[in-house]
Design a protein around this motif. Structure first.
Motif, PDB file in Angstrom:
ATOM      1  N   LEU A 184       6.958   5.161  10.906  1.00 17.60           N
ATOM      2  CA  LEU A 184       5.678   4.679  11.426  1.00 17.60           C
ATOM      3  C   LEU A 184       4.990   3.766  10.411  1.00 17.60           C
ATOM      4  N   SER A 185       5.230   3.993   9.131  1.00 19.63           N
ATOM      5  CA  SER A 185       4.647   3.116   8.115  1.00 19.63           C
ATOM      6  C   SER A 185       5.176   1.700   8.260  1.00 19.63           C
ATOM      7  N   VAL A 186       6.477   1.586   8.470  1.00 16.49           N
ATOM      8  CA  VAL A 186       7.077   0.266   8.685  1.00 16.49           C
ATOM      9  C   VAL A 186       6.559  -0.345   9.980  1.00 16.49           C
ATOM     10  N   ALA A 187       6.505   0.465  11.045  1.00 12.27           N
ATOM     11  CA  ALA A 187       6.081  -0.049  12.345  1.00 12.27           C
ATOM     12  C   ALA A 187       4.648  -0.559  12.308  1.00 12.27           C
ATOM     13  N   PHE A 188       3.745   0.205  11.722  1.00 18.79           N
ATOM     14  CA  PHE A 188       2.344  -0.218  11.705  1.00 18.79           C
ATOM     15  C   PHE A 188       2.075  -1.279  10.642  1.00 18.79           C
ATOM     16  N   ARG A 189       2.887  -1.322   9.604  1.00 21.16           N
ATOM     17  CA  ARG A 189       2.820  -2.459   8.679  1.00 21.16           C
ATOM     18  C   ARG A 189       3.130  -3.747   9.422  1.00 21.16           C
ATOM     19  N   ASP A 190       4.222  -3.722  10.179  1.00 24.22           N
ATOM     20  CA  ASP A 190       4.635  -4.916  10.912  1.00 24.22           C
ATOM     21  C   ASP A 190       3.675  -5.239  12.055  1.00 24.22           C
ATOM     22  N   ALA A 191       3.085  -4.191  12.655  1.00 23.70           N
ATOM     23  CA  ALA A 191       2.095  -4.432  13.700  1.00 23.70           C
ATOM     24  C   ALA A 191       0.883  -5.161  13.124  1.00 23.70           C
ATOM     25  N   SER A 235      11.192  -2.958  14.722  1.00 18.70           N
ATOM     26  CA  SER A 235      10.380  -1.886  14.147  1.00 18.70           C
ATOM     27  C   SER A 235       9.175  -1.535  15.008  1.00 18.70           C
ATOM     28  N   THR A 236       8.687  -2.483  15.797  1.00 19.58           N
ATOM     29  CA  THR A 236       7.506  -2.237  16.626  1.00 19.58           C
ATOM     30  C   THR A 236       7.853  -1.980  18.088  1.00 19.58           C
ATOM     31  N   ALA A 237       9.142  -2.041  18.410  1.00 19.28           N
ATOM     32  CA  ALA A 237       9.557  -1.964  19.814  1.00 19.28           C
ATOM     33  C   ALA A 237      10.021  -0.585  20.257  1.00 19.28           C
ATOM     34  N   VAL A 238      10.317   0.299  19.317  1.00 13.22           N
ATOM     35  CA  VAL A 238      10.910   1.598  19.659  1.00 13.22           C
ATOM     36  C   VAL A 238       9.827   2.618  19.971  1.00 13.22           C
ATOM     37  N   PRO A 239       9.808   3.189  21.172  1.00 10.27           N
ATOM     38  CA  PRO A 239       8.821   4.209  21.515  1.00 10.27           C
ATOM     39  C   PRO A 239       9.001   5.449  20.641  1.00 10.27           C
ATOM     40  N   PRO A 240       7.910   6.084  20.215  1.00 10.45           N
ATOM     41  CA  PRO A 240       8.037   7.299  19.413  1.00 10.45           C
ATOM     42  C   PRO A 240       8.725   8.390  20.205  1.00 10.45           C
ATOM     43  N   GLY A 241       9.609   9.115  19.557  1.00  9.68           N
ATOM     44  CA  GLY A 241      10.307  10.208  20.218  1.00  9.68           C
ATOM     45  C   GLY A 241      11.548   9.799  20.966  1.00  9.68           C
ATOM     46  N   TRP A 288      -6.769  -6.774  12.470  1.00 10.83           N
ATOM     47  CA  TRP A 288      -7.601  -6.035  13.421  1.00 10.83           C
ATOM     48  C   TRP A 288      -7.976  -6.871  14.646  1.00 10.83           C
ATOM     49  N   THR A 289      -7.487  -8.095  14.709  1.00 13.31           N
ATOM     50  CA  THR A 289      -7.838  -8.983  15.815  1.00 13.31           C
ATOM     51  C   THR A 289      -6.620  -9.264  16.681  1.00 13.31           C
ATOM     52  N   GLY A 290      -6.875  -9.810  17.872  1.00 14.86           N
ATOM     53  CA  GLY A 290      -5.788 -10.201  18.756  1.00 14.86           C
ATOM     54  C   GLY A 290      -4.979  -9.023  19.250  1.00 14.86           C
ATOM     55  N   LEU A 291      -3.809  -9.339  19.766  1.00 12.38           N
ATOM     56  CA  LEU A 291      -2.900  -8.327  20.280  1.00 12.38           C
ATOM     57  C   LEU A 291      -1.721  -8.118  19.337  1.00 12.38           C
ATOM     58  N   THR A 292      -1.194  -6.911  19.349  1.00 17.70           N
ATOM     59  CA  THR A 292       0.001  -6.610  18.574  1.00 17.70           C
ATOM     60  C   THR A 292       0.819  -5.601  19.369  1.00 17.70           C
ATOM     61  N   ARG A 293       1.791  -5.003  18.719  1.00 19.17           N
ATOM     62  CA  ARG A 293       2.638  -4.022  19.394  1.00 19.17           C
ATOM     63  C   ARG A 293       3.030  -2.928  18.413  1.00 19.17           C
ATOM     64  N   ALA A 294       3.076  -1.706  18.916  1.00 21.87           N
ATOM     65  CA  ALA A 294       3.554  -0.567  18.128  1.00 21.87           C
ATOM     66  C   ALA A 294       4.124   0.457  19.094  1.00 21.87           C
ATOM     67  N   GLY A 295       5.257   1.021  18.756  1.00 21.96           N
ATOM     68  CA  GLY A 295       5.883   2.003  19.634  1.00 21.96           C
ATOM     69  C   GLY A 295       6.266   1.441  20.984  1.00 21.96           C
ATOM     70  N   GLY A 296       6.508   0.128  21.021  1.00 19.80           N
ATOM     71  CA  GLY A 296       6.878  -0.507  22.276  1.00 19.80           C
ATOM     72  C   GLY A 296       5.719  -0.775  23.205  1.00 19.80           C
ATOM     73  N   VAL A 297       4.489  -0.554  22.733  1.00 17.42           N
ATOM     74  CA  VAL A 297       3.296  -0.737  23.554  1.00 17.42           C
ATOM     75  C   VAL A 297       2.460  -1.879  22.993  1.00 17.42           C
ATOM     76  N   ASP A 298       2.068  -2.814  23.852  1.00 20.63           N
ATOM     77  CA  ASP A 298       1.159  -3.877  23.455  1.00 20.63           C
ATOM     78  C   ASP A 298      -0.260  -3.322  23.452  1.00 20.63           C
ATOM     79  N   LEU A 299      -1.004  -3.607  22.391  1.00 19.50           N
ATOM     80  CA  LEU A 299      -2.357  -3.085  22.281  1.00 19.50           C
ATOM     81  C   LEU A 299      -3.175  -3.953  21.338  1.00 19.50           C
ATOM     82  N   PRO A 300      -4.503  -3.901  21.442  1.00 15.58           N
ATOM     83  CA  PRO A 300      -5.340  -4.689  20.540  1.00 15.58           C
ATOM     84  C   PRO A 300      -5.134  -4.277  19.092  1.00 15.58           C
ATOM     85  N   GLY A 301      -5.261  -5.231  18.195  1.00 16.31           N
ATOM     86  CA  GLY A 301      -5.086  -4.933  16.782  1.00 16.31           C
ATOM     87  C   GLY A 301      -6.026  -3.853  16.292  1.00 16.31           C
TER      88      GLY A 301
END
Length: 200
Positions: A49-56, A64-70, A101-114
């Protein structure tokens, strides 16, 4: 929930890194408050998750940001004692950039606001820090700013849920006068009184 670009994840990331450094090899197979995770799995999850949210934060969207948790069981790197504190530090540094903290990003395969991704990152560090401390018999005092952010995020998530449940599971009722950490842990679907089993 009021996300803020002023939230520095560095202090909480450092607390988690110190907890990880205090994990004894004999405890890696011990259970944690996450029913599906042993300590080794939890450490692997923290690294991932550290890598995923770093990249997000960097808007560096990819595997790293495309894989759903679990979706896959995390595997702890052999060099985790060196790698985990490194990626935790990189995570914190990435979120010090106001643009994260701005715009859109992705984490866990989900697009969401920064701004939402940043709050999720804070929550992950606070709650999994508690998980790790409880599972390994270490004291835990999260960073106050990160704790308040985690509580606000989990409270909003519980209030928005159709069944009153949290995003990690059914909310565990905790007295309103309980410490903020206990109330936050309860909102995450964990029992604040959880202790590691005496026998594994």
């Amino acid at each position: 929930m009021t996300p803020s670009t002023d939230l520095d994840l560095g202090p909480q990331a450092l607390i988690v890194a110190r907890l990880a450094a205090g994990v004894q090899e004999a405890r890696l197979a011990h259970r944690t408050p996450c029913p599906e995770y042993a300590v080794t799995d939890l450490l692997a999850h923290l690294a991932g998750l550290s890598v995923a949210f770093r990249d997000a934060a960097r808007k560096d969207l990819g595997p790293s940001t495309a894989v759903p948790p679990g979706s896959t069981r995390p595997i702890l790197p052999a060099d985790w004692r060196t790698e985990l504190p490194l990626v935790l530090s990189e995570l914190a540094e990435a979120w010090r950039d106001p643009d994260a903290w701005t715009g859109l990003t992705r984490a866990g395969g989900v697009d969401l606001p920064g701004e939402v991704a940043g709050m999720v990152a804070a929550d992950e560090l606070v709650i999994h820090g508690w998980d790790l401390a409880r599972a390994t018999g270490q004291d835990y005092a999260p960073d106050p700013a990160a704790l308040h952010a985690s509580h606000a995020f989990l409270l909003a998530s519980a209030e928005e849920g159709d069944d009153g449940g949290g995003i990690f599971g059914p909310v565990v009722p905790v007295p309103e006068r309980a410490p903020l950490l206990d109330r936050t842990v309860g909102l995450s679907g964990r029992d604040p009184n959880w202790t590691a089993p005496s026998s594994m």
